[in-house]
Design an enzyme around this catalytic site. Sequence first.
Site, mmCIF file in Angstrom:
data_model
loop_
_atom_site.group_PDB
_atom_site.id
_atom_site.type_symbol
_atom_site.label_atom_id
_atom_site.label_comp_id
_atom_site.label_asym_id
_atom_site.label_seq_id
_atom_site.Cartn_x
_atom_site.Cartn_y
_atom_site.Cartn_z
ATOM 1 N N ASP A 83 0.848 -1.201 0.000
ATOM 2 C CA ASP A 83 0.000 0.000 0.000
ATOM 3 C C ASP A 83 0.883 1.250 0.000
ATOM 4 O OD1 ASP A 83 -2.346 1.508 0.216
ATOM 5 O OD2 ASP A 83 -2.334 1.434 2.411
ATOM 6 N N HIS A 84 0.573 2.205 -0.860
ATOM 7 C CA HIS A 84 1.278 3.493 -0.911
ATOM 8 C C HIS A 84 2.791 3.363 -1.043
ATOM 9 C CE1 HIS A 84 -2.145 6.142 -0.264
ATOM 10 N NE2 HIS A 84 -2.587 5.282 0.638
ATOM 11 N N HIS A 182 -7.777 10.243 4.123
ATOM 12 C CA HIS A 182 -7.254 9.259 5.074
ATOM 13 C C HIS A 182 -7.555 9.707 6.503
ATOM 14 C CE1 HIS A 182 -4.597 8.317 1.577
ATOM 15 N NE2 HIS A 182 -4.834 7.080 1.983
ATOM 16 N N SER A 213 -12.491 4.257 5.896
ATOM 17 C CA SER A 213 -12.878 3.928 7.273
ATOM 18 C C SER A 213 -14.219 4.528 7.649
ATOM 19 C CB SER A 213 -11.804 4.436 8.247
ATOM 20 O OG SER A 213 -10.752 3.509 8.298
ATOM 21 N N THR A 235 -7.749 3.067 9.382
ATOM 22 C CA THR A 235 -8.039 3.700 10.680
ATOM 23 C C THR A 235 -9.087 2.928 11.483
ATOM 24 O OG1 THR A 235 -7.520 5.836 9.697
ATOM 25 C CG2 THR A 235 -8.717 5.879 11.770
#
Length: 287
Positions: A83-84, A182, A213, A235
């Site tokens: 991820d990322h 995010h 989230s 999160t």
Amino acid sequence: MIVSVKEILEKAKAGGYAVGAFNTTNMETTRAIVEAAKETKSPVVIQITEKTMEYAGGRMLYNIVKNDVEFYAPEVPVAIHLDHGKSFEIVKRAVTIGFNSVMYDGSRKNYEDNVMVTKEVVDFCHEKGIPVQGELGNVPYLFEHKMGAVDWDKYMTDPEQAKDFVEKTGIDTLAVAIGNAHGFFIEREVPDWDRLSKIREIVDVPIVLHGASDWEDGKATEAIKRGVSCFNVDTNTRMAFVNSLSATFKGQSDPGFDIRTILGEAREAVKESVKHKMNLFGSVGRI
Ligand code: G3H
Ligand code: 13P
Ligand code: ZN
């Protein structure tokens, strides 16, 4: 079983449902996601960030995920995703370890540089049969902003540019910015639904929505209707874990010293939060 994220997400796109991509940081969270997927018969993406690779050891955590899937839930389709990934180096490291899916996140670069590096990553990964997620527009982070202070126009994905980005880079999935963020509490009040529909209309690859989230009920359902095939969730999972620990320590005068009991409760809390999201995304029963 470990399968290609392309297979998981193309199926979701064709079936009009979405799949969760859940971040893991340790054994407890991993087991919780795997058990949630098994109990709900839900395909899933399990993902690890660079920071987590530094914290736990990329190879260590990758092997925990792989082992958990193969041993506890061999019937569940799972992709193990970086991820990322913010550099070519971290992508190469993940690929060397065995990740079968990566994100290269060049969203903070100018457009030309994002295209250039994403294309290099795609060429490198496709030769090894590994699908790549790119990001265009930019999904902001809670820690960068105070509530209500986001200038959303600076972040949004331009649909025409997204089409050009997908064609020029050859990416397999696209992360978009339509008012998502995010962390909790900084989403745009109403997502830019027309923008999402436009992107879906002119871009062919599965669409990924980061920062899911706090995308609940009507909002998640509308996003799926308008073409989102994958939601990234971190999160929410972390909060389930930490809130459980906090309740254990605040709620009992003597919680004891058996970390298996304490972490076991946190694991259960994470599992319930993941199952809730799987229901919401419509991935339940899709294996
Ligand atoms: O979007 C990804 C994560 O929520 C950020 O996670 O703190 O592991 O980089 P990180
Ligand atoms: P949240 O932490 O807001 O769920 O975002 C997760 C994410 O986008 C991971 O890539
Ligand atoms: Zn993200």
